[in-house]
Design an enzyme around this catalytic site. Structure first.
Site, PDB file in Angstrom:
ATOM      1  CE  LYS A 149      -2.181  -1.226   3.799  1.00 52.01           C
ATOM      2  NZ  LYS A 149      -1.799  -2.639   3.961  1.00 52.01           N
ATOM      3  CB  THR A 150       3.627   2.366   2.197  1.00 53.27           C
ATOM      4  OG1 THR A 150       2.884   2.222   3.409  1.00 53.27           O
ATOM      5  CG2 THR A 150       4.534   3.578   2.307  1.00 53.27           C
ATOM      6  CD  GLU A 170      -0.281   2.967   3.495  1.00 56.27           C
ATOM      7  OE1 GLU A 170      -0.030   2.038   4.273  1.00 56.27           O
ATOM      8  OE2 GLU A 170       0.559   3.827   3.148  1.00 56.27           O
TER       9      GLU A 170
END
Length: 464
Positions: free
Chosen positions: A121-122, A165
């Site tokens: 995600k990051t 995110e």
């Protein structure tokens, strides 16, 4: 034009303001004109960056830290009910706002792109944020990690897009209403909150249901959990689904990934057109993250060729295969990987293009619950390294679980024939690793806890 701040967020107090997710929201609120205050258990570069923006950041947790005119306290799921500041807020009738609620309020009125998945995600959020910024689109963004400096995990932009995110760990991503959403993968994790894959799929399905009518879901075509989710979502008339990956049936098909040391080049076919672009991080999984970012940006209306070129401006996030330095011919690279899939992917990336010699790992397990459920898989992943040192479990928000220690991982790795040893005292690890490493080797500090602090110490020992 800067959006108005909800009255409840005009004078927020953040408990744990130095955390990756919390600090980003605090930064955006400060930029929007809120009088932000907060506390954290220790001082940090992130705290200093927030102070430079005008926020008040106090060290330690004390009821006296809560200002008389605080309009709310912002908390994450890691904050316990007995926290003195949270208890004081309850006594005074000051509302508690979950971090995800605060982020959802910031996203309101913007075209939101939410990035979800068990892993990546990051990185994917960062790739898209950097690319859209490079194109002059002025996005706002909130990321779970710093791009290149403390405090670079968030920005208040003047453009219409907000890239965020979306954390599935506590189901808080159900609060968002994105126009475009990405689901990178769906695997069992966060065992304190999810008892089965069925619960995980239900949670991600609820997230997908939150996409605005007529919006787009970009989802992995290769990963089993994501494919099962796609099947569950099939036939929904108000949702456009765009798949990506190497599968022949993917809408955005990856036809090639070429790695050269710490960079990659990926080729995709999108709407019948072939595009090749560079990614300044190694590994097939990072290349696929870039493709997910490309597909989401295109769904938001950004021309594919321009976005593909802009994605090449991404140079990485702290702790995502971040090169910390080199001494005596030994490279030190820092990895946030803490789930077996992430561990194996990062080790594969290092094997594929970086290491001329051996790959040595200093691994710190994260959470007792995760170790209890995935120790065997973690040990199997560590068997991909030439040698490993396994530290004690980093507890984060959890209390110890009887019988659950890092020895479970050590035993599992040895069962796969791995050269692995226990490292119970972190202070001794730099000396141990310096004695193991030689020219051409790569040392990977790996885990979501404070193992990252060992990289500079290992470099200093090698240089001494």
């Amino acid at each position: 034009m800067t959006p108005a701040i909800p009255p409840a967020m005009a004078r927020p107090h953040f408990i744990g303001i130095g955390g990756a997710g919390m600090s980003g929201i605090a930064k955006i609120l400060t930029r929007r004109g809120a009088r932000v205050a907060g506390s954290d258990s220790r001082d940090s570069e992130t705290a200093a960056a927030l102070r430079a923006l005008g926020a008040t950041v106090l060290v330690g947790h004390d009821a006296a830290h809560l200002a008389p005119d605080a309009t709310c306290v912002v908390v994450s799921s890691a904050i316990r009910e007995d926290n003195p500041e949270l208890a004081e807020a309850a006594r005074r009738g000051i509302p508690a706002v979950h971090r995800s609620e605060a982020l959802a309020a910031l996203m309101a009125g913007r075209r939101a792109v939410a990035v979800a998945g068990t892993h990546g995600k990051t990185t994917t959020t960062s790739m898209l944020a950097v690319a859209l910024t490079a194109l002059g689109l002025g996005p706002s963004y909130a990321i779970g990690g710093d791009l290149d400096a403390p405090g670079s995990n968030a920005e208040h932009g003047e453009g219409e897009l907000f890239i965020a995110e979306a954390d599935e760990s506590d189901r808080s991503f159900h609060r968002y209403r994105p126009e475009v959403a990405i689901i990178l993968n769906v695997e069992l994790d966060h065992h304190a909150n999810y008892a089965s894959m069925d619960e995980i799929h239900e949670s991600f399905e609820t997230f997908a249901d939150r996409i605005v009518p007529g919006g787009t879901l970009v989802i992995n075509a290769d990963q089993e959990g994501a494919r099962r989710l796609t099947a569950r979502l099939a036939g929904r008339e108000d949702l456009r689904i765009v798949t990506y990956g190497e599968s022949p049936d993917a809408d955005v098909r990856v036809t090639g990934v070429r790695q050269a040391r710490l960079t990659s080049e990926v080729t995709v076919v999108l709407d019948g057109r072939e595009l090749t672009f560079g990614v300044s991080v190694p590994g097939r999984h990072y290349a696929h993250n870039a493709v997910a970012a490309l597909a989401a940006g295109v769904a938001a209306g950004v021309p594919a060729p321009e976005l593909a070129r802009a994605l090449g401006r991404y140079t990485g996030v702290r702790r995502r295969l971040q090169l910390k330095g080199e001494a005596r011919g030994v490279q030190i690279i820092d990895s946030y990987a803490h789930h077996p899939t992430e561990m194996a992917a990062d080790l594969d990336a290092i094997r594929g293009g970086t290491a001329d010699g051996r790959v040595l790992v200093v691994f710190q397990p994260h959470l007792f619950s995760r170790t209890r459920e995935l120790a065997a898989e973690m040990g199997e992943a560590l068997a991909l390294a030439d040698a490993s040192v396994v530290l004690d479990i980093y507890p984060a928000r959890e209390d110890p679980i009887p019988g659950v220690t890092s020895a479970l991982i050590v035993d599992a790795a040895r069962a796969h024939g791995a050269d692995v040893r226990a490292g119970h005292g972190k202070d001794a690890v730099p000396e141990v690793v310096a004695g193991m490493a030689g020219p051409g080797d790569v040392v990977l500090t790996m885990g979501a806890g404070d193992v990252t602090e060992l990289g500079p110490k290992i470099l200093a020992r090698l240089s001494g």
